[in-house]
Design a protein around this motif. Structure first.
Motif, PDB file in Angstrom:
ATOM      1  N   HIS A   1      39.400  29.949  41.359  1.00  0.00           N
ATOM      2  CA  HIS A   1      40.134  29.017  42.220  1.00  0.00           C
ATOM      3  C   HIS A   1      41.235  29.709  43.021  1.00  0.00           C
ATOM      4  O   HIS A   1      41.790  29.122  43.945  1.00  0.00           O
ATOM      5  CB  HIS A   1      40.724  27.874  41.384  1.00  0.00           C
ATOM      6  N   GLN A   2      41.526  30.958  42.684  1.00  0.00           N
ATOM      7  CA  GLN A   2      42.534  31.687  43.450  1.00  0.00           C
ATOM      8  C   GLN A   2      41.924  32.394  44.657  1.00  0.00           C
ATOM      9  O   GLN A   2      42.646  32.967  45.462  1.00  0.00           O
ATOM     10  CB  GLN A   2      43.235  32.710  42.549  1.00  0.00           C
ATOM     11  N   PHE A   3      40.597  32.368  44.750  1.00  0.00           N
ATOM     12  CA  PHE A   3      39.909  32.984  45.883  1.00  0.00           C
ATOM     13  C   PHE A   3      39.668  31.943  46.976  1.00  0.00           C
ATOM     14  O   PHE A   3      39.503  30.762  46.685  1.00  0.00           O
ATOM     15  CB  PHE A   3      38.543  33.525  45.423  1.00  0.00           C
ATOM     16  N   SER A   4      39.607  32.393  48.225  1.00  0.00           N
ATOM     17  CA  SER A   4      39.197  31.500  49.297  1.00  0.00           C
ATOM     18  C   SER A   4      37.685  31.342  49.244  1.00  0.00           C
ATOM     19  O   SER A   4      36.993  32.084  48.543  1.00  0.00           O
ATOM     20  CB  SER A   4      39.597  32.097  50.642  1.00  0.00           C
ATOM     21  N   GLY A   5      37.169  30.383  49.995  1.00  0.00           N
ATOM     22  CA  GLY A   5      35.729  30.117  49.978  1.00  0.00           C
ATOM     23  C   GLY A   5      34.902  31.351  50.297  1.00  0.00           C
ATOM     24  O   GLY A   5      33.942  31.676  49.608  1.00  0.00           O
ATOM     25  N   GLY A   6      35.288  32.062  51.335  1.00  0.00           N
ATOM     26  CA  GLY A   6      34.540  33.246  51.728  1.00  0.00           C
ATOM     27  C   GLY A   6      34.607  34.332  50.666  1.00  0.00           C
ATOM     28  O   GLY A   6      33.615  35.000  50.363  1.00  0.00           O
ATOM     29  N   MET A   7      35.801  34.470  50.056  1.00  0.00           N
ATOM     30  CA  MET A   7      35.943  35.493  49.016  1.00  0.00           C
ATOM     31  C   MET A   7      35.143  35.134  47.782  1.00  0.00           C
ATOM     32  O   MET A   7      34.570  36.004  47.112  1.00  0.00           O
ATOM     33  CB  MET A   7      37.422  35.648  48.646  1.00  0.00           C
TER      34      MET A   7
ATOM     35  N   ILE B   1      36.218  42.648  49.193  1.00  0.00           N
ATOM     36  CA  ILE B   1      37.405  41.955  48.667  1.00  0.00           C
ATOM     37  C   ILE B   1      38.588  42.922  48.764  1.00  0.00           C
ATOM     38  O   ILE B   1      38.512  44.019  48.220  1.00  0.00           O
ATOM     39  CB  ILE B   1      37.195  41.558  47.191  1.00  0.00           C
ATOM     40  N   PRO B   2      39.658  42.538  49.437  1.00  0.00           N
ATOM     41  CA  PRO B   2      40.808  43.442  49.519  1.00  0.00           C
ATOM     42  C   PRO B   2      41.489  43.591  48.156  1.00  0.00           C
ATOM     43  O   PRO B   2      41.473  42.656  47.354  1.00  0.00           O
ATOM     44  CB  PRO B   2      41.732  42.752  50.531  1.00  0.00           C
ATOM     45  N   GLN B   3      42.062  44.743  47.907  1.00  0.00           N
ATOM     46  CA  GLN B   3      42.757  45.056  46.647  1.00  0.00           C
ATOM     47  C   GLN B   3      41.932  44.670  45.427  1.00  0.00           C
ATOM     48  O   GLN B   3      42.396  43.891  44.592  1.00  0.00           O
ATOM     49  CB  GLN B   3      44.081  44.305  46.575  1.00  0.00           C
ATOM     50  N   PRO B   4      40.727  45.186  45.330  1.00  0.00           N
ATOM     51  CA  PRO B   4      39.847  44.724  44.247  1.00  0.00           C
ATOM     52  C   PRO B   4      40.405  44.973  42.860  1.00  0.00           C
ATOM     53  O   PRO B   4      40.172  44.173  41.959  1.00  0.00           O
ATOM     54  CB  PRO B   4      38.552  45.512  44.481  1.00  0.00           C
ATOM     55  N   GLN B   5      41.185  46.081  42.699  1.00  0.00           N
ATOM     56  CA  GLN B   5      41.664  46.333  41.328  1.00  0.00           C
ATOM     57  C   GLN B   5      42.690  45.296  40.897  1.00  0.00           C
ATOM     58  O   GLN B   5      42.908  45.096  39.715  1.00  0.00           O
ATOM     59  CB  GLN B   5      42.155  47.763  41.116  1.00  0.00           C
ATOM     60  N   LYS B   6      43.242  44.566  41.879  1.00  0.00           N
ATOM     61  CA  LYS B   6      44.180  43.493  41.558  1.00  0.00           C
ATOM     62  C   LYS B   6      43.434  42.154  41.479  1.00  0.00           C
ATOM     63  O   LYS B   6      43.610  41.372  40.547  1.00  0.00           O
ATOM     64  CB  LYS B   6      45.257  43.434  42.646  1.00  0.00           C
ATOM     65  N   ARG B   7      42.582  41.917  42.454  1.00  0.00           N
ATOM     66  CA  ARG B   7      41.909  40.618  42.535  1.00  0.00           C
ATOM     67  C   ARG B   7      40.879  40.438  41.423  1.00  0.00           C
ATOM     68  O   ARG B   7      40.444  39.326  41.154  1.00  0.00           O
ATOM     69  CB  ARG B   7      41.214  40.450  43.906  1.00  0.00           C
ATOM     70  N   VAL B   8      40.493  41.516  40.784  1.00  0.00           N
ATOM     71  CA  VAL B   8      39.478  41.420  39.736  1.00  0.00           C
ATOM     72  C   VAL B   8      39.960  40.505  38.602  1.00  0.00           C
ATOM     73  O   VAL B   8      39.170  39.868  37.920  1.00  0.00           O
ATOM     74  CB  VAL B   8      39.131  42.835  39.205  1.00  0.00           C
ATOM     75  N   ASP B   9      41.275  40.392  38.442  1.00  0.00           N
ATOM     76  CA  ASP B   9      41.817  39.554  37.371  1.00  0.00           C
ATOM     77  C   ASP B   9      42.159  38.143  37.827  1.00  0.00           C
ATOM     78  O   ASP B   9      42.742  37.373  37.076  1.00  0.00           O
ATOM     79  CB  ASP B   9      43.059  40.223  36.773  1.00  0.00           C
TER      80      ASP B   9
END
Ligand SMILES: Nc1ncnc2c1ncn2[C@@H]1O[C@H](COP(=O)(O)OP(=O)(O)OP(=O)(O)O)[C@@H](O)[C@H]1O
Ligand code: SF4
Ligand SMILES: [Mg+2]
Lengths: 358, 333
Positions: A172-178, A160-168
């Motif tokens: 529904h904000q993720f794509s299917g693959g993510m 997952i790119p930028q995990p320290q940001k995406r962790v929050d």
């Protein structure tokens, strides 16, 4: 059940007639559901073994009992509605007869599962990070901050790119693959020794599919886990599985090494699966032959061989397909097949009729 | 998110204006169309024709409807004077009208009665939320058990029995036959908290029974649906204790629709619980409206109606905002 005499920590008992136990040893697993229409025999007498570091592919059409099997291993069926019998041995410990509390402590830690549909399988109201943190903290007494660090590390690991940001982010904000990656991160956060991936790539496009499979393979190599990959697409397991088990109507109809299933399949249903498998190196669409007919009703399985209404070889040379159920007989080299056609003849049919058109 | 809040706020204001216009129309245009004379209704049957005419001018009833409505709106915002030459009656903002029958402004009347209605509604709400939601959860988790069947039967009885029946029976038994609760006049919480609770208790329970029944059924249905969601299975697959699976993961989703319904129910009740207040002789807004209807005191009826409508609109707004807090998909879209 004989296992009720066991206490935690006792060595696995010696059982007459059984080979040395594998890391995962499923014996005669039956999972039946009582419904208004009758008893659904979703899994009916399934037996297989799996060692650590190995991958088993379970393949079959929709409704053949693949998910029910995996949920059964994890003890996720409601005791009320599902009638479960047989044995599931994990690392020498029997799970079907074990207390629900004992199985709970193993779930998510020693054995875990990647679910079929990551959009519905993640809670819509909690952030991805919170859900991973929770999964970690159930089995580890660590602070929230430590668990969060671990969650970010896992998200990073699964790409997952930028995990320290995406962790929050919320699911529904993720794509299917993510989302599927996040689901994998959650399943692997406790380094499970047994990982069951239920159609981990179904909803994804081909490139992402390959990435996800690579990811599972890498993580498996690292932790030396036993992995079960469930799919209705033989192509998915072609590269990753050591063994393949073909399920039809809640039963195993063919079980062999992946090589054998692809090079020397013996069951007419497996032939059908192979012929209907799209291949990158096969450009002509019309050569893709789907298996005729529909999956059987699990309440009223056809008599005899349950595949017989759809089988092109039914009653060939007077074999009793419609009346006698073929047993799963071990052929050569750990290759078991449940079909009345004699082994030599099966192999001959495959070579002459099936293989050339693949 | 800011966008969402702004949109909701604008909607709420528009709704308020629309509601007030429609209410105003109903109260002023329809009596006229039906041949009734609002001025006559204001002063009562015994008034002389001269009095009626004077009232008509004083209230502006001789003006076109939109001017009347404009004055009414202005009154709510800035207060207004009703005047007819030397006779001036001032009504300070927010002016919800002036009851010439009782010679009082409507707004203070409403505010006077509000604490009773609020006491009734909040007390009942606590009871029905606790029992309704708990009952629904237990029913769902023990589906088919005796507890489930009992709860469902009580719930069915609760929704079908009217308040004036349950209320009267409860009063007869608990007040008159067994003397467990005192009857008599309502007392303020400030003056006598114990007496306040004592007087209100039966009303709370009776009103709560009606709502608890609906909440039990809603919670049960919602819980059953949620328990078969994939993410609840995921929660179990993590190895969470069943208590956490149900209490945290499932409850979170179950509560969402309940919060919505609860906001609207409470908003509706704050506009006056007419039946309960009548049966239990509570001097709340519902009673005010009943009494006003009995003597055809139009300004009070209009005031109460608008007041109730305002509560519903505001409850709607709060629910919408709360929804954004609860559901990230609303908040972040
Ligand atoms: N709780 C249940 N009660 C009754 N029947 C059930 C239950 N769970 C599963 N089944 C039935 O068991 C059968 C096998 O379902 P399962 O989910 O294992 O199929 P699957 O092989 O995973 O298929 P798919 O490829 O579509 O995921 C289906 O016919 C399903 O309807
Ligand atoms: S047993 Fe008969 S019906 Fe079944 S797969 Fe073999 S040939 Fe076909
Ligand atoms: Mg499935």
């Amino acid at each position: 059940m004989s296992t009720s005499l066991l206490k935690d920590g006792d060595p696995a008992p010696y059982r007459a007639g059984s080979a040395a136990q594998s890391f995962l040893d499923v014996r005669d697993l039956r999972i039946h559901f009582k419904t208004d229409d009758g008893i659904v025999k979703a899994v009916d007498g399934l037996t297989f073994q799996l060692e650590r570091g190995e991958t088993l592919g379970i393949v079959g059409e929709s409704g053949s009992g693949k998910s029910v099997t995996s949920l059964g291993i994890l003890g996720l069926h409601r005791r009320g509605s599902a009638k479960i019998s047989g044995e599931v041995w994990l690392d020498g410990e029997e799970l079907i007869g074990a207390s629900p509390e004992r199985v709970r402590t193993l779930r998510g830690a020693k054995m875990s599962m990647i679910f079929q549909d990551p959009l519905t399988a993640m809670h819509p109201y909690y952030t991805v990070g919170k859900q991973i943190i929770e999964a970690y903290r159930v089995h580890h007494k660590v602070s929230k901050a430590d668990a969060r660090r671990r969650a970010i590390e896992m998200l990073d690991r699964v790409g997952i790119p930028q995990p320290q940001k995406r962790v929050d982010d919320y699911p529904h904000q993720f794509s299917g693959g993510m989302r599927q990656r996040a689901m994998i991160a959650m399943s692997l956060v406790n380094n499970p020794q047994l990982l069951i991936a239920d159609e981990p790539t179904t909803a994804l496009d081909v490139t992402v599919q390959a990435q996800i499979l690579d990811l599972i393979r890498d993580l498996q190599a690292e932790f030396n886990s036993a992995v079960i990959i469930i799919t209705h697409d033989l192509g998915v397991v072609a590269e990753v599985a050591d063994d393949i088990l073909v399920m039809y109507g809640g039963k195993c109809v063919e079980h062999a090494t992946a090589q054998d299933i692809f090079r020397r399949p013996e069951h007419p249903y497996a032939w059908g699966l192979l012929s209907s498998m799209p291949r990158v190196d096969r450009e002509v669409r019309e050569r893709l032959v789907p298996i005729k007919g529909n999956p059987p009703s699990l309440i009223n399985l056809p008599n005899g061989c349950s595949f017989h209404p759809r089988c092109p070889y039914v009653e060939r040379n007077g074999i009793p397909c419609k009346t006698v159920e073929p047993t799963l007989a071990e052929g050569t080299q750990d290759h078991s097949v449940a079909c009345h056609i004699p082994p030599a003849e099966r192999q001959a049919i495959f070579k002459s009729d099936i293989a050339p058109s693949l | 998110m800011i966008n969402y809040i702004l949109r909701r706020l604008v909607t709420a204001v528009a709704l308020l204006v629309a509601v007030s216009a429609v209410t105003f129309l109903i109260f002023f245009a329809i009596p006229k169309a039906a041949g009734a004379d609002p001025a006559q209704m204001y002063v009562g049957k015994s008034a002389t024709p001269r009095d009626v005419e004077a009232t008509r001018v004083k209230l502006g009833l001789d003006q076109p409807i939109y001017i009347q409505y404009g004055r009414f709106l202005k009154g709510i915002v800035a207060g207004r004077d009703y005047n007819n030459g030397p006779s001036v009656t001032h009504c300070s903002a927010p002016c919800f009208g002036y009851s010439f029958r009782t010679d009082r402004e409507v707004w203070p009347l409403l505010i006077d009665r509000l604490p009773v209605t609020v006491s009734l509604a909040l007390g009942a709400a606590v009871i029905w939320l606790l029992f309704g939601v708990a009952g629904g959860v237990i029913s769902a988790l023990r589906r088919g058990s005796i507890a489930d069947r009992t709860a469902m039967i009580i719930a069915l009885a609760g929704v079908s029995l009217p308040i004036y029946f349950t209320g009267l029976v409860a009063q007869q038994l608990f007040v008159h036959t067994w003397n467990i609760f005192e009857g008599g006049e309502y007392v303020n919480f400030k003056d006598d908290p114990a007496g306040w609770a004592n007087k209100l208790f039966l009303a709370w329970v009776t009103l709560a029974l009606l709502f608890a029944a609906q909440y039990t059924r809603l919670t049960r249905a919602q819980m059953l649906e949620t328990m078969s969601e994939d993410y609840v299975r995921t929660a179990r697959a993590k190895g969470l204790k069943e208590r956490v699976v149900v209490g945290k993961h499932a409850m979170r989703s179950v509560l969402t629709p309940i919060v919505t319904i609860f906001g609207l129910d409470l908003g509706g009740l704050l506009g006056g619980a007419i039946l309960t207040e009548s049966v239990f002789s509570l001097p709340g807004i519902g009673r005010l409206s009943i009494d006003a209807v009995n003597v055809k005191d139009l300004p009070i009826i209009l005031g109460v109606t608008l007041f109730g409508a305002f509560f519903i609109v505001i409850a709607n707004l709060l629910v919408d905002l709360l929804y954004a807090v609860i559901d990230p998909r609303v908040r972040l879209s």
